[in-house]
Every structure is written in structure tokens, then in C-alpha cells.
Write an enzyme that holds these catalytic residues in place. Sequence first.
Site, PDB file in Angstrom:
ATOM      1  N   SER A  26       8.702 -53.803   9.439  1.00 43.51           N
ATOM      2  CA  SER A  26      10.121 -53.421   9.350  1.00 43.51           C
ATOM      3  C   SER A  26      10.404 -51.943   9.614  1.00 43.51           C
ATOM      4  O   SER A  26      11.578 -51.558   9.671  1.00 43.51           O
ATOM      5  CB  SER A  26      10.687 -53.821   7.990  1.00 43.51           C
ATOM      6  OG  SER A  26      11.029 -55.196   7.993  1.00 43.51           O
ATOM      7  N   LYS A  29      12.928 -51.173  12.284  1.00 45.00           N
ATOM      8  CA  LYS A  29      14.373 -51.020  12.098  1.00 45.00           C
ATOM      9  C   LYS A  29      14.832 -49.566  12.219  1.00 45.00           C
ATOM     10  O   LYS A  29      16.031 -49.322  12.419  1.00 45.00           O
ATOM     11  CB  LYS A  29      14.792 -51.612  10.752  1.00 45.00           C
ATOM     12  CG  LYS A  29      14.562 -53.129  10.679  1.00 45.00           C
ATOM     13  CD  LYS A  29      15.003 -53.706   9.346  1.00 45.00           C
ATOM     14  CE  LYS A  29      14.858 -55.221   9.317  1.00 45.00           C
ATOM     15  NZ  LYS A  29      13.528 -55.659   8.854  1.00 45.00           N
ATOM     16  N   SER A  86      16.427 -54.260   4.165  1.00 45.77           N
ATOM     17  CA  SER A  86      15.591 -54.526   5.335  1.00 45.77           C
ATOM     18  C   SER A  86      15.909 -55.908   5.909  1.00 45.77           C
ATOM     19  O   SER A  86      15.025 -56.699   6.223  1.00 45.77           O
ATOM     20  CB  SER A  86      14.106 -54.418   4.992  1.00 45.77           C
ATOM     21  OG  SER A  86      13.325 -54.330   6.159  1.00 45.77           O
TER      22      SER A  86
END
Length: 237
Positions: A26, A29, A86
Amino acid sequence: SAMVLDANSGKVLHANNIDALRFPASITKVMTLYLVFEQLRAGTIKPDTELSVSAHAAAQSPSKLDLASGSTISVQNAIFALVTKSANDVAVVFAENIGGTEDEFARLMTAKAQALGMTNTSFRNASGLPNSAQTTTARDLIILAQHILADFPEYSHVFQTRSFTYNGETHRNHNSLLFSYAGMDGLKTGFTQASGFNLLASAHREEKHLLAVVLGGSSARDRNNRMRNLLDASWSK
């Protein structure tokens, strides 16, 4: 893999396997948000712009906001959902609303990575969900952190967000060091089975500014302890 950078001088204070290919999970991102911030600055989207949620976005695996297909979410709420929760569904919402398709957005992400000097990074999706071709390095993620904080100072504060409330539900930031480590002010955690536990971090103490990354921790606690120890050893340098 791990790296610590003095963000003021550009001096590398710690380096371990910094060019070994790793899965960003993640932390991906952060690049998704880089492209979002570009669109905000260009005026093509605004904080109150409503983004449409497709069936593909709604079908993403957790962590997610559980957005319904056919609904909308504002850009501002979507940013906070990425930083704190997230949310994988929200990452795809951004990808499709900006790039048309997630595949096209991933191509834009990879092109931006190359332009920033992240020469060993390739993106296949906007969320960081498992994909064997989505790879990066500790060095490249530090470059990304440098750029997103320096290129978009007007938005960098969002990474400090400790919690975000949406539809009556409060989501606490996955980066627990924001609550426990003095000076921690971002950026992003990540975890998949293949990646292990990852953290890209920014921390300030007085005039000092450190950027650090730990990739492949065996647990969240292990990753956080490694990060804490690396930062503690770096302030005096």
C-alpha cells in the site's frame, strides 16, 4: 531493505539492500496521491469534486471503505481514506476517474516514477494489492517521499492525519508511529503476504528532517521497532 536519508542535505544515513526489488504493497498509494495532487493543482479536480464508484472499484479486496457501486465520494474524503484507512476501493476510484481505467492510470504512475528518477519501479495497479510485476526499491521509495513532500507542500500535511470519520465511522491511521514516535509526520504503511510489513516514514525534530523506509518486516511490531531504531540512530548524524 531499509534506508534513511537526511532530507535537508540529501545525505544517506543508512542503507541496506536499497536497490533490491521489493513489493511496495500500500505504499503504492503515495504515488496514486502524487497524481491526485497534480490534478488538484491543475484544477481538473477540486476537493469537493464527486468521484464515481464503479463495480470494479467496489469489488476490491479490503482494506476498503465498502463504497457501493454507483455511489460517489468527494476528492477530499477520498484522500483521507487513502491516507488513514488505506482503502483499496478508493484507490481504484481515483485511478478510474483520472485515468479512465486502472490499467491506464498504472501506466501514468509508472511514467511518473521514471520521470522522478525511480528507475527500478513499475506499477500495475493503484492500490498495491498483490501483483508480481508491481515492484520498487527502498531507494526509489525515498525518492518518491522526497518529491511528494517537496513538490506538493500545500498537501503534504494530509499524511499526518491520525483519524478520519466517514459516514459515522472513524478510521484510525494504520501508521501507529504517528501516535507514539516524537516527530513522526507520515507517510504510509503497506502489507501483503509477499511484501511483508512496509513503512515509508517522514519525521521532523526542530530543523532536522529524516526520510526512512523499512520493507519486509516480519510483523507490524518488528517493522515499527526497526523504523524506531533506525530513526533513533540517525538524528545525531
